[in-house]
Design an enzyme around this catalytic site. Structure first.
Site, PDB file in Angstrom:
ATOM      1  N   TYR A  99      33.301  58.831  19.632  1.00  0.00           N
ATOM      2  CA  TYR A  99      32.621  59.848  20.433  1.00  0.00           C
ATOM      3  C   TYR A  99      33.140  59.834  21.870  1.00  0.00           C
ATOM      4  O   TYR A  99      33.470  60.876  22.444  1.00  0.00           O
ATOM      5  CB  TYR A  99      31.115  59.587  20.404  1.00  0.00           C
ATOM      6  CG  TYR A  99      30.287  60.590  21.166  1.00  0.00           C
ATOM      7  CD1 TYR A  99      29.941  61.810  20.601  1.00  0.00           C
ATOM      8  CD2 TYR A  99      29.837  60.308  22.460  1.00  0.00           C
ATOM      9  CE1 TYR A  99      29.183  62.727  21.301  1.00  0.00           C
ATOM     10  CE2 TYR A  99      29.073  61.219  23.169  1.00  0.00           C
ATOM     11  CZ  TYR A  99      28.745  62.430  22.585  1.00  0.00           C
ATOM     12  OH  TYR A  99      27.999  63.339  23.281  1.00  0.00           O
ATOM     13  N   ASP A 113      28.249  77.700  14.134  1.00  0.00           N
ATOM     14  CA  ASP A 113      27.702  76.404  13.752  1.00  0.00           C
ATOM     15  C   ASP A 113      27.869  76.243  12.244  1.00  0.00           C
ATOM     16  O   ASP A 113      28.003  77.235  11.523  1.00  0.00           O
ATOM     17  CB  ASP A 113      26.216  76.301  14.125  1.00  0.00           C
ATOM     18  CG  ASP A 113      25.741  74.858  14.263  1.00  0.00           C
ATOM     19  OD1 ASP A 113      25.696  74.152  13.233  1.00  0.00           O
ATOM     20  OD2 ASP A 113      25.433  74.447  15.391  1.00  0.00           O
ATOM     21  N   ASN A 116      30.805  73.497  22.596  1.00  0.00           N
ATOM     22  CA  ASN A 116      29.689  72.561  22.498  1.00  0.00           C
ATOM     23  C   ASN A 116      29.576  71.854  21.148  1.00  0.00           C
ATOM     24  O   ASN A 116      28.911  70.820  21.057  1.00  0.00           O
ATOM     25  CB  ASN A 116      28.376  73.312  22.778  1.00  0.00           C
ATOM     26  CG  ASN A 116      27.159  72.454  22.526  1.00  0.00           C
ATOM     27  OD1 ASN A 116      26.877  71.520  23.270  1.00  0.00           O
ATOM     28  ND2 ASN A 116      26.429  72.757  21.454  1.00  0.00           N
ATOM     29  N   LYS A 172      35.213  62.854  23.841  1.00  0.00           N
ATOM     30  CA  LYS A 172      34.684  63.526  25.016  1.00  0.00           C
ATOM     31  C   LYS A 172      35.606  63.348  26.224  1.00  0.00           C
ATOM     32  O   LYS A 172      35.733  64.252  27.063  1.00  0.00           O
ATOM     33  CB  LYS A 172      33.278  63.008  25.332  1.00  0.00           C
ATOM     34  CG  LYS A 172      32.232  63.408  24.288  1.00  0.00           C
ATOM     35  CD  LYS A 172      32.097  64.931  24.176  1.00  0.00           C
ATOM     36  CE  LYS A 172      30.984  65.344  23.235  1.00  0.00           C
ATOM     37  NZ  LYS A 172      30.797  66.812  23.170  1.00  0.00           N
ATOM     38  N   ASP A 222      32.799  75.380   9.628  1.00  0.00           N
ATOM     39  CA  ASP A 222      33.353  74.219  10.320  1.00  0.00           C
ATOM     40  C   ASP A 222      34.303  74.704  11.411  1.00  0.00           C
ATOM     41  O   ASP A 222      35.356  75.274  11.130  1.00  0.00           O
ATOM     42  CB  ASP A 222      34.090  73.340   9.316  1.00  0.00           C
ATOM     43  CG  ASP A 222      34.668  72.078   9.944  1.00  0.00           C
ATOM     44  OD1 ASP A 222      34.616  71.942  11.189  1.00  0.00           O
ATOM     45  OD2 ASP A 222      35.196  71.234   9.187  1.00  0.00           O
TER      46      ASP A 222
END
Length: 675
Positions: A565, A445, A499, A569, A472
């Site tokens: 977004y 993360d 994720n 996805k 990153d």
């Protein structure tokens, strides 16, 4: 033992027991004497029974207790008279002996007493110590062990050739204790000392161990055998270590997943010219054998790892077949894969169902190889346990029975899972849930503080400590570091949870190119990089694996103002399908979960996003959670834990025949049904 039972014996009983605990801790603190639950100690005193009679009692270390951290409760009390009543019997089976020991407990609910309880009881002294001192055990590996013990320790110490712990050994030691000796050396087992005062018993243990140590040192200094010197093998490069670990983990985990541990402490042993002789010497003690099996294996290069493991397993099967006719029914062969691997140029690699057991195996291996090395340096050759005796310990009915009483391993025991975006929200919930199922975690993360906090919570909950990389994840060097950390720390990786995510709110006409690139890099480029790294690791490991993509309801049911977004996805779902196609022939599965409106702990739902979504739906921002719950078919609010459970299913063997699938975790949004 209840405090009232201790107090009932008066000050003398308290003194004896407290001295026992103190002495035991001092012994346990010296890892050259005992390690990881090894050895046992005892003291004798008196307690009042339920009828007010003052009766002799003995406290002895309980099975599974560790001397280094010993407390009062680790020393169950037994009525000494009941134990001494057994002294004149000719023979007692291990099973019968265990029942009799249980019946002699002062407090039947206390810890199960040591298998060597009768040895302590039969020795007619108040304090008894049994240690697995490396230097003493090394003496018993001499070609003429009794002569070596006499030379080093003198005439006030007896010697017993190998006898498995139990009733027979207890009687042999008791006979010697009655002959004016101060202790006895047990071949391939250790040293037993005794005295009527605790400090004198401890002093005798220290004295004989020091004599053994000095003798070995003097013999080695004067011997042509000590130690072999040459140019040491070159250190394995980092890349070669990674490839070797993946090859080893693949070979060692064919029946059940194992976690690996690299231990450089044994580099000196692994680099010796006589390494094959050290391995052939076998384990130093029976206690060591129960932790790391009869032998270790030598692996010199990655390309030879599989052959070396196969050869070891073939030899182990043959050994089992030679002796298994004598094995009690109901027990089958242990996993034939070795626990310990010695690697010139590196050190040792040990394995276990979790990181702790792999570390314990490494500690045991360090001591057992040190014993063999010291014996070789001093004597030029070593004596080993007879193979019949080895099998007798390896398949000791009492130890096999304990396995049947052990609780089952958690579902993901031995598994290693990498989770990105783990510092908050869904990723954090997934990591915590998988940790609770026994998985070892490799976390990534941008938020280092969040990862620190999560690691602390996992540790505080008694779960395995994770390794993690801050950075990153759209940077391939960060992804490389992340995955390499998992391989180096645990030997490999079995599952990947993709994720890491970000969102941007804007209509396409108003979308800044920087925001577009940021969202696609965070959500899709990072997914591609982790998928690529996952394939490289899983293929080298050769165990198959599972990749789970945390996509979104928006992949199939996009919303206005969420263009970057939604596109990212949708791309993630397509990436998953390609991964399923390419990974299928090698047992690598790829699936996705599509959550919707998961608010708890999420950094995606910033105040900006919340205001925008509320405005789109014509509601107040504070009503957003309730709105999303009411719009799905189940009228349910979706939590991060709901997603975590779905991810765990797709990582587990329960879904072993599922790949290329999308599992909605959205309460039922018809517009987003997979199609």
């Amino acid at each position: 033992m209840a405090d009232s039972a201790i107090d009932g014996g008066g000050e003398g009983a308290v003194k004896e027991l407290l001295e026992l605990v103190d002495r035991s801790r001092r012994i346990g603190a010296d890892h050259a004497l005992v390690v990881h639950g090894g050895g046992n100690t005892s003291a004798k005193g008196a307690l009042y029974d339920h009828l007010g009679r003052l009766r002799d009692v003995m406290w002895v270390k309980g099975s599974g207790a560790d001397l280094e951290s010993a407390v009062l409760a680790d020393f169950p009390g037994l009525w000494l008279g009941r134990l001494l009543d057994l002294r004149d019997m000719d023979t007692i089976s291990d099973a019968r002996m265990s029942d009799l020991l249980q019946g002699a407990l002062v407090d039947p609910s206390s810890r199960r007493p040591s298998i060597e309880t009768l040895l302590h009881a039969f020795v007619p002294f108040r304090h008894v110590d049994h240690v697995h001192a490396d230097s003493v055990v090394a003496l018993t590996k001499a070609p003429e062990p009794e002569m070596a013990v006499r030379r080093a320790l003198g005439e006030r110490v007896g010697f017993v050739r190998w006898v498995r712990p139990g009733f027979r050994l207890a009687k042999l030691v008791a006979d010697m204790a009655g002959q004016g000796l101060d202790g006895v050396v047990l071949a391939h087992h250790g040293l037993v000392t005794w005295a009527d005062e605790s400090e004198e018993c401890w002093a005798r243990t220290q004295h004989f161990v020091a004599l053994a140590d000095n003798c070995l040192r003097e013999l080695a200094d004067a011997s042509e055998h000590a130690p072999l010197l040459r140019v040491a093998p070159a250190s394995l490069a980092a890349g070669e270590v990674g490839n070797l670990l993946l090859a080893l983990r693949g070979a060692l985990s064919r029946r059940s997943r194992r976690v690996l541990h690299v231990d450089v402490r044994m580099r000196g042993v692994a680099d010796r010219e006589d390494l094959s002789s050290i391995v052939a010497a076998g384990v130093a003690t029976a206690d060591h054998m129960l932790r790391i099996r009869p032998w270790a294996v030598v692996v010199r290069r990655t390309e030879g790892a599989q052959r070396a493991i196969d050869a070891y397993e073939d030899a182990y099967r043959a050994y089992f077949l030679r002796h298994s006719a004598a094995l009690a029914s109901g027990f089958s062969m242990h996993d034939p894969a070795p626990v310990a691997v010695l690697v010139p140029g590196l050190g040792a690699v040990t394995s276990g169902v979790d990181a702790r057991s792999a570390h314990v195996a490494a500690d045991i291996l360090e001591h057992t190889t040190a014993v063999a090395a010291r014996a070789l340096d001093a004597f030029g050759s070593v004596s080993t346990m007879d193979e019949d005796a080895v099998f007798e310990v390896d398949y000791w009915p009492l130890e096999l029975y304990k396995l049947t009483l052990s609780p089952p391993d958690p579902p993901l025991a031995g598994h290693v899972v990498c989770v990105t975006g783990a510092a908050s929200g869904i990723g954090r919930a997934i990591a915590s849930h998988l940790g609770g199922l026994g998985a070892h975690l490799v976390l990534g993360d941008r938020d280092g503080d969040g990862l620190d906090q999560l690691a602390g919570e996992l540790h505080a909950s008694g779960l395995h400590s994770p390794v993690y990389t801050v950075g990153d994840l759209s940077d391939e060097s960060i992804v490389g570091r992340l995955v390499s950390a998992g391989v180096r720390s645990f030997g490999g990786v079995d599952g990947f949870v993709v994720n890491a995510g970000a969102a941007s709110v804007a209509a396409i006409a108003d979308l800044e190119i920087a925001d577009w690139r940021r969202v696609l890099d965070t959500n899709l480029t990072s997914a591609m990089l982790l998928t690529r790294a996952a394939f490289r690791v899983l293929r080298r490991q050769g165990l198959g694996g599972s990749i789970v993509y945390v996509a979104s309801k928006n992949a199939f049911g996009p919303g206005a103002g969420f263009g970057a977004y939604s596109v990212s996805k949708a791309g993630m779902v397509q990436l998953m399908r390609v991964a399923a196609i390419e990974g299928g022939p090698e047992g690598i599965r790829a699936n996705a979960v599509n959550p919707d409106a998961v608010f708890d702990g999420s950094k995606l739902w910033t105040q900006e996003v919340r205001r925008d979504r509320a405005a789109v739906h014509g509601i107040a921002a504070e009503d957003l959670e309730a709105f999303y719950a009411q719009r799905n078919l189940l009228r349910a609010q979706v939590s991060a834990e709901d997603v975590a459970q779905a991810v765990a299913f797709l990582l587990s063997e329960q879904s072993c025949r599922t790949t290329g699938a999308v599992l909605p975790v959205d309460g039922g949004v018809p517009a987003a049904f997979p199609r």
